[in-house]
Write an enzyme that holds these catalytic residues in place. Structure first.
Site, short mmCIF file in Angstrom:
data_model
loop_
_atom_site.label_atom_id
_atom_site.label_comp_id
_atom_site.label_asym_id
_atom_site.label_seq_id
_atom_site.Cartn_x
_atom_site.Cartn_y
_atom_site.Cartn_z
N SER A 1 -2.51 2.23 0.89
CA SER A 1 -2.64 3.68 0.66
C SER A 1 -2.84 4.52 1.92
O SER A 1 -2.84 5.75 1.82
CB SER A 1 -3.81 3.94 -0.31
OG SER A 1 -3.41 3.67 -1.63
N LYS B 1 -0.56 7.40 2.61
CA LYS B 1 -0.76 8.78 2.16
C LYS B 1 -1.10 9.74 3.30
O LYS B 1 -1.11 10.96 3.10
CB LYS B 1 -1.84 8.82 1.09
CG LYS B 1 -1.47 8.07 -0.19
CD LYS B 1 -2.56 8.19 -1.25
CE LYS B 1 -2.16 7.53 -2.56
NZ LYS B 1 -2.43 6.08 -2.57
N SER C 1 -7.44 8.62 -3.46
CA SER C 1 -6.24 7.81 -3.23
C SER C 1 -5.39 7.70 -4.48
O SER C 1 -4.84 6.64 -4.80
CB SER C 1 -6.62 6.41 -2.73
OG SER C 1 -5.53 5.80 -2.08
N LYS D 1 -8.54 7.79 6.04
CA LYS D 1 -7.91 7.25 4.82
C LYS D 1 -8.15 5.75 4.72
O LYS D 1 -8.14 5.04 5.72
CB LYS D 1 -6.40 7.54 4.81
CG LYS D 1 -5.75 7.24 3.47
CD LYS D 1 -6.16 8.21 2.41
CE LYS D 1 -5.74 7.77 1.02
NZ LYS D 1 -6.54 6.64 0.50
#
Length: 417
Positions: A69, A72, A124, A231
């Site tokens: 993820s 992203k 997320s 992130k």
């Protein structure tokens, strides 16, 4: 159903509270922290100085790995660059059906891009990432093309995306170094930085009496002094992945650890190492530097180019006397040129090794030369004007000489008479 949702949020909050343990220097004194090189356990790791992009520590930084993820980050960057964050978006069935981590979007539900961006970066949420992709580009496939195009523009040579959320896919990969450089670009946008550094956020939930509670999954925010974000990611193939950043004074450091059994310890070691061994120094102010760049087919033969920002880098005390820089202007530059257009790079060196780059940009615009016929007409007009002026001067001189001669003749006649 309502009681289950409340229970789920309660358990999430308890999980974060018991799993984070703040890591601060005693009494705020950074000198108590370790200064030796990090002993990271991730398959790949890197620490960079956000101001210059200089690598301060790395381990397999260019190894291509699945990013989960942390993909992203690119999705969030493109959304922020596109703007119109207040625009309402109607959730598609495709987005609502996106599997795994989600905020349970329902087809037909309406949220703003900004609300979806928070869901994408904090929780997320894969469904939010998919809806953002469709909102920006019209389809997932078109958005993926934008992702890879932007990666090429940023010089991310170890990166290829196949989706906007990071679910496992063949050919979907990046590297620790590319993620650090991508994050460096994203942090230039205040909105991106604001989102990834937010701990909690409430957004509407249609059909419910309460809002969705978004909780940032990046534990660095709760356990490291000055943390910014950025992130997290996890899949079975990618393992635990985190991109984090922190600021002390004027210096911002970005740390990345991929597929690590101790991902937060990796980040904390790298950040401690950076803050205890380096400090941000201004090598040269942008206004003090300029280089002349030749221009072809322009109304001016050259243009001045200056660094886009001050030359700033993270340096040790020993390195501060070993710094140099060099201009690398583009060749064969042709008009038209816009003010602020990139015309090359200024590279910084520490002990002969490259430590960062700053774009050289045009200080003023340069218009192109007009087409050949227009140039011919312009030259012809100039010649005609020159001939006309010359004729006037010659006519004036001839008239003056004629006038003088006539006066002399009259005087002679009077004298003879």
């Amino acid at each position: 159903m309502q009681h289950r949702s409340h229970l789920m949020y309660f358990l999430l909050i308890v999980f974060f509270l018991i799993s984070v343990s703040p890591v601060y220097a005693e009494n705020g004194d950074a000198s108590n922290l370790p200064v030796s090189k990090p002993q990271t356990l991730g398959k790949a790791a890197v620490l960079i100085d956000a101001s210059s992009g200089r690598v301060l520590y790395e381990a397999n930084a260019h190894q291509q790995l699945p990013p989960a993820s942390v993909t992203k980050i690119m999705t969030g960057l493109l959304v922020v660059e596109k703007g119109n964050l207040n625009q309402k978006v109607t959730v598609s069935q495709t987005a609502a059906d996106t599997p795994e981590c989600s905020i349970w979007l329902e087809a037909g539900e309406k949220l703003t891009r900004e609300q979806l961006l928070y869901a994408c970066m904090l929780n997320s949420a894969n469904d939010a990432a998919m809806e953002l992709a469709e909102s920006i580009a019209g389809s997932e496939q078109a958005f993926v093309k934008l992702m890879n195009r932007r990666a090429r523009q940023l010089g991310l040579k170890d990166t290829h995306f196949c989706n906007p959320h990071g679910l496992e896919a063949s050919g979907h990969y990046t590297s620790a170094y590319d993620l650090a450089m991508l994050s460096r670009e994203a942090l230039h946008y205040p909105m991106f930085r604001k989102v990834v550094s937010t701990q909690t956020m409430n957004i509407p939930w249609a059909g419910h009496e309460y809002n969705r509670l978004l909780i940032n999954q990046n534990r660095l925010l709760y356990r490291y002094d000055g943390a910014i974000g950025i992130k997290t990611g996890y899949t079975k193939q990618a393992g635990n992945c985190v991109v984090g950043a922190a600021q002390r004074g004027d210096m911002v450091l970005i740390a990345v650890s991929l597929n690590s059994p101790s991902v937060y310890q990796d980040l904390e070691q790298m950040l401690d190492y950076g803050f205890n061994n380096y400090s941000q120094k201004t090598i040269k102010k942008a206004e003090q530097l300029a280089v002349t760049v030749p221009v072809e087919n322009g109304t001016a033969e050259s243009v001045q180019a200056r660094p886009q920002t001050d030359l700033v880098a993270a340096l040790t005390e020993k390195e501060q006397s070993q710094v140099s820089y060099k201009f690398y202007p583009q060749e064969n530059v042709s008009a038209p040129i816009k003010k602020g257009q990139i015309l090359g790079t200024c590279r910084m060196y520490v002990a002969g090794h490259e430590a960062g780059r700053v774009n050289l940009v045009a200080s003023s615009p340069v218009d192109p030369q007009p087409p050949l016929w227009n140039r011919f007409k312009s030259a012809s007009i100039k010649v005609i004007i020159f001939i006309f002026k010359t004729f006037l001067v010659l006519f004036g001189c001839a008239y003056l000489i004629r006038f003088i001669n006539l006066r002399r003749q009259r005087r002679r006649r009077v004298y003879r008479a």
